[in-house]
Design a protein around this motif. Structure first.
Motif, PDB file in Angstrom:
ATOM      1  N   ASN A 378       0.828  -1.209   0.000  1.00 55.93           N
ATOM      2  CA  ASN A 378       0.000   0.000   0.000  1.00 55.93           C
ATOM      3  C   ASN A 378       0.861   1.257   0.000  1.00 55.93           C
ATOM      4  OD1 ASN A 378      -2.344  -1.439  -0.015  1.00 55.93           O
ATOM      5  ND2 ASN A 378      -2.775  -1.200   2.162  1.00 55.93           N
ATOM      6  N   ARG A 379       1.917   1.237   0.801  1.00 52.53           N
ATOM      7  CA  ARG A 379       2.813   2.396   0.863  1.00 52.53           C
ATOM      8  C   ARG A 379       3.511   2.607  -0.477  1.00 52.53           C
ATOM      9  NH1 ARG A 379       4.273   4.370   6.002  1.00 52.53           N
ATOM     10  NH2 ARG A 379       3.080   3.382   7.657  1.00 52.53           N
ATOM     11  N   ALA A 380       3.975   1.526  -1.082  1.00 48.71           N
ATOM     12  CA  ALA A 380       4.626   1.656  -2.390  1.00 48.71           C
ATOM     13  C   ALA A 380       3.661   2.245  -3.412  1.00 48.71           C
ATOM     14  CB  ALA A 380       5.142   0.294  -2.855  1.00 48.71           C
ATOM     15  N   ASN A 381       2.422   1.768  -3.407  1.00 47.28           N
ATOM     16  CA  ASN A 381       1.413   2.302  -4.321  1.00 47.28           C
ATOM     17  C   ASN A 381       1.156   3.777  -4.053  1.00 47.28           C
ATOM     18  OD1 ASN A 381       0.857   0.045  -5.907  1.00 47.28           O
ATOM     19  ND2 ASN A 381      -0.515  -0.813  -4.372  1.00 47.28           N
ATOM     20  N   ALA A 382       1.078   4.121  -2.770  1.00 52.77           N
ATOM     21  CA  ALA A 382       0.817   5.514  -2.424  1.00 52.77           C
ATOM     22  C   ALA A 382       1.962   6.413  -2.878  1.00 52.77           C
ATOM     23  CB  ALA A 382       0.602   5.647  -0.922  1.00 52.77           C
ATOM     24  N   HIS A 383       3.216   5.973  -2.661  1.00 58.66           N
ATOM     25  CA  HIS A 383       4.367   6.776  -3.078  1.00 58.66           C
ATOM     26  C   HIS A 383       4.442   6.898  -4.592  1.00 58.66           C
ATOM     27  CE1 HIS A 383       5.680   7.255   0.959  1.00 58.66           C
ATOM     28  NE2 HIS A 383       6.018   5.997   1.143  1.00 58.66           N
ATOM     29  N   CYS A 384       3.911   5.901  -5.293  1.00 55.96           N
ATOM     30  CA  CYS A 384       3.907   5.946  -6.756  1.00 55.96           C
ATOM     31  C   CYS A 384       2.664   6.643  -7.301  1.00 55.96           C
ATOM     32  CB  CYS A 384       3.978   4.530  -7.326  1.00 55.96           C
ATOM     33  SG  CYS A 384       5.668   3.893  -7.455  1.00 55.96           S
ATOM     34  N   GLY A 385       1.804   7.084  -6.412  1.00 58.98           N
ATOM     35  CA  GLY A 385       0.585   7.738  -6.872  1.00 58.98           C
ATOM     36  C   GLY A 385      -0.398   6.776  -7.477  1.00 58.98           C
ATOM     37  N   THR A 386      -0.318   5.489  -7.062  1.00 66.87           N
ATOM     38  CA  THR A 386      -1.232   4.480  -7.601  1.00 66.87           C
ATOM     39  C   THR A 386      -1.917   3.761  -6.456  1.00 66.87           C
ATOM     40  OG1 THR A 386       0.605   2.908  -7.699  1.00 66.87           O
ATOM     41  CG2 THR A 386       0.072   4.110  -9.712  1.00 66.87           C
ATOM     42  N   ALA A 387      -2.423   4.509  -5.514  1.00 65.72           N
ATOM     43  CA  ALA A 387      -3.163   3.900  -4.417  1.00 65.72           C
ATOM     44  C   ALA A 387      -4.498   3.384  -4.940  1.00 65.72           C
ATOM     45  CB  ALA A 387      -3.366   4.911  -3.308  1.00 65.72           C
ATOM     46  N   CYS A 388      -5.294   2.824  -4.059  1.00 65.02           N
ATOM     47  CA  CYS A 388      -6.527   2.147  -4.458  1.00 65.02           C
ATOM     48  C   CYS A 388      -7.457   3.034  -5.277  1.00 65.02           C
ATOM     49  CB  CYS A 388      -7.269   1.670  -3.223  1.00 65.02           C
ATOM     50  SG  CYS A 388      -6.509   0.221  -2.480  1.00 65.02           S
ATOM     51  N   VAL A 389      -7.975   2.452  -6.345  1.00 58.88           N
ATOM     52  CA  VAL A 389      -8.958   3.116  -7.188  1.00 58.88           C
ATOM     53  C   VAL A 389     -10.117   2.154  -7.388  1.00 58.88           C
ATOM     54  CG1 VAL A 389      -9.442   4.120  -9.441  1.00 58.88           C
ATOM     55  CG2 VAL A 389      -7.195   4.455  -8.385  1.00 58.88           C
ATOM     56  N   LEU A 390     -11.321   2.605  -7.079  1.00 57.37           N
ATOM     57  CA  LEU A 390     -12.524   1.807  -7.304  1.00 57.37           C
ATOM     58  C   LEU A 390     -13.255   2.357  -8.518  1.00 57.37           C
ATOM     59  CD1 LEU A 390     -13.900   1.401  -3.678  1.00 57.37           C
ATOM     60  CD2 LEU A 390     -12.760  -0.316  -5.073  1.00 57.37           C
ATOM     61  N   MET A 391     -13.607   1.441  -9.439  1.00 59.06           N
ATOM     62  CA  MET A 391     -14.296   1.915 -10.632  1.00 59.06           C
ATOM     63  C   MET A 391     -15.074   0.772 -11.257  1.00 59.06           C
ATOM     64  SD  MET A 391     -10.953   2.398 -13.068  1.00 59.06           S
ATOM     65  CE  MET A 391      -9.822   1.048 -13.416  1.00 59.06           C
ATOM     66  N   GLY A 392     -15.933   1.116 -12.194  1.00 55.63           N
ATOM     67  CA  GLY A 392     -16.659   0.148 -12.989  1.00 55.63           C
ATOM     68  C   GLY A 392     -17.480  -0.840 -12.177  1.00 55.63           C
ATOM     69  N   ASP A 393     -17.490  -2.086 -12.649  1.00 54.67           N
ATOM     70  CA  ASP A 393     -18.306  -3.122 -12.024  1.00 54.67           C
ATOM     71  C   ASP A 393     -17.851  -3.434 -10.604  1.00 54.67           C
ATOM     72  OD1 ASP A 393     -19.770  -3.248 -14.308  1.00 54.67           O
ATOM     73  OD2 ASP A 393     -18.928  -5.136 -15.028  1.00 54.67           O
ATOM     74  N   ILE A 394     -16.549  -3.318 -10.336  1.00 47.65           N
ATOM     75  CA  ILE A 394     -16.069  -3.585  -8.982  1.00 47.65           C
ATOM     76  C   ILE A 394     -16.602  -2.532  -8.017  1.00 47.65           C
ATOM     77  CG2 ILE A 394     -14.010  -3.663  -7.516  1.00 47.65           C
ATOM     78  CD1 ILE A 394     -12.563  -5.106  -9.737  1.00 47.65           C
ATOM     79  N   LYS A 395     -16.583  -1.271  -8.441  1.00 48.22           N
ATOM     80  CA  LYS A 395     -17.149  -0.221  -7.586  1.00 48.22           C
ATOM     81  C   LYS A 395     -18.646  -0.437  -7.390  1.00 48.22           C
ATOM     82  CE  LYS A 395     -17.418   4.767  -6.875  1.00 48.22           C
ATOM     83  NZ  LYS A 395     -18.818   4.707  -6.413  1.00 48.22           N
ATOM     84  N   ALA A 396     -19.349  -0.829  -8.462  1.00 51.25           N
ATOM     85  CA  ALA A 396     -20.787  -1.079  -8.357  1.00 51.25           C
ATOM     86  C   ALA A 396     -21.070  -2.199  -7.357  1.00 51.25           C
ATOM     87  CB  ALA A 396     -21.362  -1.427  -9.728  1.00 51.25           C
ATOM     88  N   LYS A 397     -20.249  -3.245  -7.392  1.00 52.94           N
ATOM     89  CA  LYS A 397     -20.423  -4.353  -6.444  1.00 52.94           C
ATOM     90  C   LYS A 397     -20.127  -3.888  -5.026  1.00 52.94           C
ATOM     91  CE  LYS A 397     -21.224  -8.154  -6.853  1.00 52.94           C
ATOM     92  NZ  LYS A 397     -22.444  -8.969  -6.589  1.00 52.94           N
ATOM     93  N   TYR A 398     -19.050  -3.112  -4.862  1.00 54.07           N
ATOM     94  CA  TYR A 398     -18.677  -2.588  -3.544  1.00 54.07           C
ATOM     95  C   TYR A 398     -19.830  -1.777  -2.957  1.00 54.07           C
ATOM     96  CZ  TYR A 398     -15.799  -0.126  -0.031  1.00 54.07           C
ATOM     97  OH  TYR A 398     -15.278   0.389   1.132  1.00 54.07           O
TER      98      TYR A 398
END
Length: 714
Positions: A378-398
């Motif tokens: 998670n930290r690596a993603n955050a430092h790379c500016g690629t933290a969690c993104v919810l979209m599309g069907d996965i966001k709809a399910k969430y």
């Protein structure tokens, strides 16, 4: 990365987070994940000032005339106050023990000086600290240290470190031990300062000039000679633990005689990183040939190659046994990981950022069971500016499942699955997986853990085709997948069922059947021929020749008693069924049957005796149900089963013959096959005035008018 070499100032108090300001930062996308922050200084302070062992340092220091704060500082640098027993990370480098990280040879010497055994010094904290203090005092005597000035202890501390490299010794003393002591160790360092013998501000490390890392500017370039040309591109990052402190680690990896190296080493507090080998070169940090079976079936095209060919190795000061990893170290390593993965196009997931022990499980365990993988990525993603993104069907399910309550905050994704077919997000308490054909489905809790153990979507189960659902009986939970299911109950845990065994269980009524819930996954039988699952009240066994059949109840108990498929019965050919008369239950097997009634119990009938019983119409015939399993005769020659109304006896020479009624009773009274008559050679047959059975050496004849049986010898 790909930075031009430059000059950096190496101070013991160097803050990596300031240096990291030179990294290119991309704007972070909107995310459900919390913002990742570097550990607050007080967290590191509180770890350093922990007073749990102060009494031991105080006692040993006073006994051997060594500053207690100096002992405490060495312990924090070496082990962060852990009683360690390190594992081997580098061949030829001795393992270390205890709070002070003493080698076996140091334990022996220090124990003698302290008047304890080496074993006591290895496992008992008080004996260990006394042994270390005694040894440090011996070094001070030999080096004629002025014990009234803290800085004069430097040569003795360097000697205790066991580091051979002069730069490494200097770094260990000034940039680690003295730096930590000066930053503060609580009451002990305060007492040292009040005494007038503590470290002065100007003694806080010795500034030195050095090159920046050629591939990671915030790193210090300490070139290792232990590398060669890389034959292919970088595809993975391997996480290691040094099984020692930071300076001891990088100094060993830059020693030509060690014949090992890594690309990077991260200090325990995250305040310094050493780069030892260029990313484009092949460091010697793992001894394993790659096998994708150790990595959930990922990158199987690399099988048979040295893992060094396509990996970058990051070592971390510390031990695989570490319980709580320093947040500063994890964050500094995550920043480095971001740079490496971004430059080389490496997915930031558990299949491409892997532990040493995962790829070399036969003799390595690092970075250990407590490495915080989720937080790290998670930290690596955050430092790379690629933290969690919810979209599309996965966001709809969430949203549809009230994700914040059911699943919690997003932890990773949206990411592509390794097979390139699906997409997924991981959350605090579960995951959502999606494919174009199956849609998005939720997998949580113990069912998710079981699916992960099996290899996620690359396992025999494939992708989920349902969310986690409640079983109709309200007791269990389940997910159906493309090729199977995972069922869970509180009592039994989570188990997978798939293929023909699952089809049979479904046919029987799932968990509502007499079998109940699974209590194992599908397993291979010891003979390698079949597969099976055990359930609460029975089992389903399958082979390609026999198909899948359930065995349960008393029939199951009897088959288990006879050693399952390894018995003479072999595998089941039928499910348990009711007999035509409604009294009994049975399973047919490859080489016989087991029949059960409440009155007779469960018994096995096999081979030629079973064939004879079948010819006589089984339980519907004159003999009725079996009363015994097939049993060896006392003379060792024959075999028999007793039935409700008679017996069948068999020998290789006579075959299987039935004996019943008054003739059987007479034969029994004479001593069965041990009598003068021997074994029967014919079934009972009609004669004038009655019935008769022929035996090896005579006849038994029943007069039906008088109900008497006479013996006639041949």
């Amino acid at each position: 990365m790909k930075n031009r070499p430059g000059i950096v100032v190496l101070a013991a108090s160097l803050a990596l987070t300031q240096a990291c300001g030179t990294n290119e930062q991309q704007p972070q996308q909107e995310s459900a994940a919390p913002t990742v922050q570097v550990d607050a200084p007080r967290t590191e302070d509180s770890a350093r000032e922990d007073e749990s062992f102060d009494a031991l340092f105080q006692e040993a220091g006073e006994e051997f005339d060594v500053p207690p704060a100096l002992l405490k500082s060495i312990s924090f640098v070496q082990t962060r106050y852990q009683m360690v027993e390190s594992a081997e990370e580098f061949e030829g480098r001795p393992v270390v023990y205890g709070l002070m990280a003493l080698t076996g040879a140091q334990l022996d010497e220090g124990a003698k000086l302290a008047g304890v055994t080496a074993e006591q010094a290895r496992i008992d904290a008080r004996s260990h600290v006394r042994a270390a203090a005694a040894l440090l005092s011996r070094h001070a005597d030999a080096l004629k240290v002025d014990r009234t000035q803290a800085v004069k202890w430097a040569p003795a501390v360097a000697e205790l470190s066991g580091i051979q490299n002069e730069e490494g010794r200097r770094s260990f003393v000034h940039n680690e031990v003295f730096r930590v002591a000066r930053l503060g160790l609580g009451a002990l360092s305060q007492e040292w300062g009040v005494s007038g013998q503590g470290l002065a501000v100007e003694e806080l490390g010795q500034q030195r000039q050095g090159l920046a890392g050629p591939d990671y500017a915030p790193a210090v370039w300490r070139a290792s000679p232990n590398y060669n040309s890389r034959p292919m591109g970088v595809k993975m990052v391997i996480i290691h633990t040094c099984e020692s402190s930071y300076s001891g680690c990088w100094s060993w990896l830059t020693n030509s005689s060690s014949q090992v190296s890594a690309h990077y080493v991260v200090r325990e507090d995250g305040g310094e990183i050493s780069q030892l080998v260029r990313d484009g070169s092949r460091a010697w940090h793992i001894g394993a040939t790659y096998q994708c079976s150790n990595n959930s079936g990922v990158e199987c095209g690399l099988n048979g190659r040295s893992s060094n060919d396509f990996t970058i190795g990051i070592e971390h000061g510390g031990y695989a046994s570490t319980v709580n990893w320093p947040v500063g170290q994890i964050d500094a390593s995550a920043r480095l990981l971001c740079d490496i993965t971004r430059d080389h196009g490496i997915p930031r997931d558990r299949y491409h950022v892997v532990g040493h022990g995962k790829l070399q499980p036969y003799d390595r365990t690092d970075p250990g069971s407590n490495w915080p993988w989720t937080d790290y990525l998670n930290r690596a993603n955050a430092h790379c500016g690629t933290a969690c993104v919810l979209m599309g069907d996965i966001k709809a399910k969430y949203d549809a499942v009230n994700g914040p309550v059911l699943l919690g905050k997003c932890q990773a994704g949206e990411l592509s699955t390794p097979d390139g077919v699906g997409r997924y997000n991981h959350f605090e308490r579960g995951s959502i997986y999606w494919t174009p054909t199956l849609g998005a489905h939720v997998v949580v809790g113990q069912i998710k853990i079981k699916w992960e153990q099996l290899g996620w979507e690359r396992s025999v189960l494939g992708y989920p085709i349902t969310d986690e659902l409640a079983a109709p009986d309200g007791r269990g939970r389940y997910n159906h997948f493309e090729r199977g299911s995972i069922y869970w109950t509180q009592e039994l845990g989570a188990w997978e069922v798939h293929g023909n065994i699952r089809a049979k269980w479904e046919q029987l009524g799932w968990e509502r059947s007499v079998l109940g819930y699974p209590k194992t996954g599908e397993l291979t039988t010891p003979d390698g021929v079949g597969r099976y699952n055990h359930f609460e009240n029975g089992s389903i066994y399958w082979t390609s020749a026999t198909g899948a059949h359930e065995v349960r109840g008393q029939v199951y108990t009897k088959w288990a008693e006879l050693e399952w498929e390894r018995s003479v019965l072999g595998y089941p050919l039928t499910d348990e069924q009711g007999t035509p008369d409604g009294v009994g239950r049975y399973n047919h097997f490859q080489n016989g049957s087991i029949y059960f009634t409440p009155a007779t119990g469960a018994h096995a009938v096999v081979g030629d005796i079973n064939a004879k019983w079948v010819a006589l119409s089984r339980e519907a015939g004159l003999l009725g149900y079996p009363l015994t399993d097939e049993t060896k005769t006392p003379d060792g020659v024959g075999r028999f089963n007793h039935f409700q109304n008679g017996s069948i006896y068999w020998t290789p020479t006579t075959g299987a013959r039935e004996v019943h009624g008054p003739i059987r009773a007479k034969w029994e009274s004479l001593g069965w096959e041990r009598s003068a008559l021997g074994y029967p050679v014919r079934d009972e047959y009609a004669v004038t005035g009655g019935r008769e059975s022929e035996f090896q050496k005579g006849f038994l004849t029943l007069n039906t008018a008088t109900n008497t049986v006479t013996v006639r010898m041949k």
